[in-house]
Design an enzyme around this catalytic site. Structure first.
Site, short mmCIF file in Angstrom:
data_model
loop_
_atom_site.label_atom_id
_atom_site.label_comp_id
_atom_site.label_asym_id
_atom_site.label_seq_id
_atom_site.Cartn_x
_atom_site.Cartn_y
_atom_site.Cartn_z
N ARG A 70 0.84 -1.20 0.00
CA ARG A 70 0.00 0.00 0.00
C ARG A 70 0.87 1.24 0.00
O ARG A 70 1.50 1.56 1.02
CB ARG A 70 -0.91 -0.01 1.22
CG ARG A 70 -1.85 1.18 1.36
CD ARG A 70 -2.84 1.27 0.22
NE ARG A 70 -3.72 0.11 0.23
CZ ARG A 70 -4.39 -0.27 -0.85
NH1 ARG A 70 -4.28 0.39 -2.00
NH2 ARG A 70 -5.17 -1.34 -0.80
N ARG A 96 2.28 -6.40 -9.84
CA ARG A 96 2.66 -5.77 -8.57
C ARG A 96 2.93 -6.77 -7.45
O ARG A 96 3.46 -6.39 -6.39
CB ARG A 96 1.60 -4.75 -8.14
CG ARG A 96 0.24 -5.29 -7.84
CD ARG A 96 -0.68 -4.20 -7.35
NE ARG A 96 -2.03 -4.68 -7.12
CZ ARG A 96 -2.96 -3.99 -6.44
NH1 ARG A 96 -2.66 -2.82 -5.91
NH2 ARG A 96 -4.18 -4.48 -6.30
N HIS A 166 0.85 3.58 -10.59
CA HIS A 166 -0.19 3.99 -9.64
C HIS A 166 0.44 4.78 -8.49
O HIS A 166 0.36 4.41 -7.33
CB HIS A 166 -0.86 2.71 -9.13
CG HIS A 166 -2.12 2.86 -8.34
ND1 HIS A 166 -2.21 3.65 -7.23
CD2 HIS A 166 -3.33 2.27 -8.50
CE1 HIS A 166 -3.42 3.53 -6.74
NE2 HIS A 166 -4.13 2.71 -7.48
N ASP A 211 -12.25 9.15 -7.08
CA ASP A 211 -11.72 8.00 -7.83
C ASP A 211 -12.13 8.20 -9.29
O ASP A 211 -13.22 7.79 -9.70
CB ASP A 211 -12.30 6.70 -7.27
CG ASP A 211 -11.56 5.48 -7.77
OD1 ASP A 211 -11.85 4.37 -7.28
OD2 ASP A 211 -10.71 5.63 -8.67
N GLU A 269 -2.09 9.05 -11.11
CA GLU A 269 -1.53 7.87 -11.76
C GLU A 269 -1.44 8.09 -13.27
O GLU A 269 -2.38 8.60 -13.88
CB GLU A 269 -2.43 6.67 -11.45
CG GLU A 269 -2.75 6.52 -9.96
CD GLU A 269 -3.93 5.61 -9.68
OE1 GLU A 269 -4.66 5.87 -8.69
OE2 GLU A 269 -4.15 4.67 -10.48
O1 TA6 Z 1 -6.44 3.81 -8.87
C1 TA6 Z 1 -7.57 3.95 -8.09
C2 TA6 Z 1 -8.09 2.57 -7.72
O2 TA6 Z 1 -8.39 1.84 -8.86
C3 TA6 Z 1 -9.27 2.72 -6.76
O3 TA6 Z 1 -10.46 2.28 -7.33
C4 TA6 Z 1 -8.86 1.91 -5.53
O4 TA6 Z 1 -9.36 0.65 -5.54
C5 TA6 Z 1 -7.35 1.93 -5.64
O5 TA6 Z 1 -7.07 1.84 -7.00
C6 TA6 Z 1 -6.59 0.92 -4.83
O6 TA6 Z 1 -6.72 -0.34 -5.35
P1 TA6 Z 1 -6.07 -1.58 -4.56
O7 TA6 Z 1 -6.34 -2.78 -5.41
O8 TA6 Z 1 -4.60 -1.29 -4.43
O9 TA6 Z 1 -6.73 -1.63 -3.22
#
Ligand code: TA6
Length: 299
Positions: A70, A96, A166, A211, A269
């Site tokens: 994260r 990832r 991201h 988002d 991103e």
């Molecule tokens: O990039 C934004 C997003 O797609 C959100 O919808 C949110 O889910 C975020 O990514 C984080 O995703 P993750 O799979 O890392 O929890």
């Protein structure tokens, strides 16, 4: 197709190490410090000399093999978000959570340390994406940060993918921050059932869960008045920009983010998703480039 003119080797200020039990490369030079995990070729830290950290990592991140980290700069590949055909597959693809091969370091023309990491297909990836490929991340860490995500089609047939760097940027207070560079761009709003709108704000303020997937190839600037700086995110060969902050309620539901940390991060991103997904013929390659730099508030 890799750029063979670039020779990667061992360098002073570059150390292969283990952080939180995961293999990583730590960089410490006069220009900057940084950290890249081999898992996911995941940039987890970049801090130019004399500056506060620019890349945000969750204080509640879970460091475990196969678990997405994260924060930092996760590589979303070969799909973004939920897999359209197979929603049960891992969100944001598999890159990832896979361990990349560290290919070494070099000093680039700007005196930055550039690392290269790669991932190729194997039985595990082919079960999810039935094609031969090589994914390469080149990351140059110095006074500025440069990321190059290169995808090479090594299959005998064309394939199509989505991708995103991201990036989680550190901001002193997201409620005071803003993002410029998106005015006039169309966006799909995930918070409003993917309804499509046109961005009217010169400087987008984050006032709740945000988002959005923008159709935009433009550079963005994150303005962070409380820190007295702005973060410029320039990009090439990227037609989508995603802006994300989960805000309080959603953050509290994410154990590796937590109820208190969300005001300190903002994702901007650089991506190619949805209608901007990329198709490569056999032997072809595509490079998504991102350059990040800091500027004092005055400019
Ligand atoms: O990039 C934004 C997003 O797609 C959100 O919808 C949110 O889910 C975020 O990514 C984080 O995703 P993750 O799979 O890392 O929890």
């Amino acid at each position: 197709m890799a750029d063979s003119s670039k020779q990667f080797s061992d360098l002073p200020g570059v150390e292969l190490t283990s952080e939180h039990g995961l293999p990583a490369v730590r960089v410490a030079t006069a220009q900057a410090s940084g950290l890249v995990y081999l898992q996911g070729a995941h940039v987890a830290a970049w801090q130019p000399a004399g500056q506060a950290p620019v890349i945000w990592m969750s204080p509640n991140a879970v460091y475990a093999p196969g678990k997405a980290l994260r924060g930092g700069v996760p590589i979303c590949w070969p799909w973004f978000g939920a897999n359209a055909e197979h929603p049960k597959l891992p969100a944001h693809g598999f890159a990832r959570t896979r361990e990349f091969t560290y290919r070494g370091a070099r000093v680039d023309e700007a005196g930055r340390v550039e690392l290269e990491l790669s991932l190729s297909n194997d039985a595990q990836t082919e079960a999810l994406f039935p094609f031969a490929f090589e994914l390469r991340l080149r990351v140059a860490l110095g006074t500025t940060l440069q990321l190059e995500l290169e995808v090479e089609n090594r299959a005998g047939q064309s394939f199509t993918f989505e991708e995103a760097l991201h990036s989680y940027f550190a901001v002193s207070d997201v409620k005071q921050a803003s993002v410029s560079g998106l005015r006039g761009a169309q966006y799909a709003d995930k918070v409003r059932n993917l309804a499509v709108f046109s961005e009217e704000a010169e400087a987008l303020r984050i006032t709740g869960e945000t988002d959005r997937v923008y159709e935009s190839s433009a550079a963005c600037r994150i303005v962070d008045p409380a820190a007295g700086r702005s973060i410029l995110v320039e990009k090439r060969s990227s037609a989508s920009t995603v802006v994300w902050n989960p805000w309080a309620e959603r953050a509290a539901q994410m154990s590796d983010l937590g109820a208190d940390a969300w005001p300190g991060m903002l994702c901007v991103e650089s991506a190619n998703v949805g209608s901007a997904k990329i198709t490569l013929a056999p032997g072809e390659a595509h490079i998504l480039r991102v350059a990040v730099s800091l500027a004092p508030m005055t400019s």
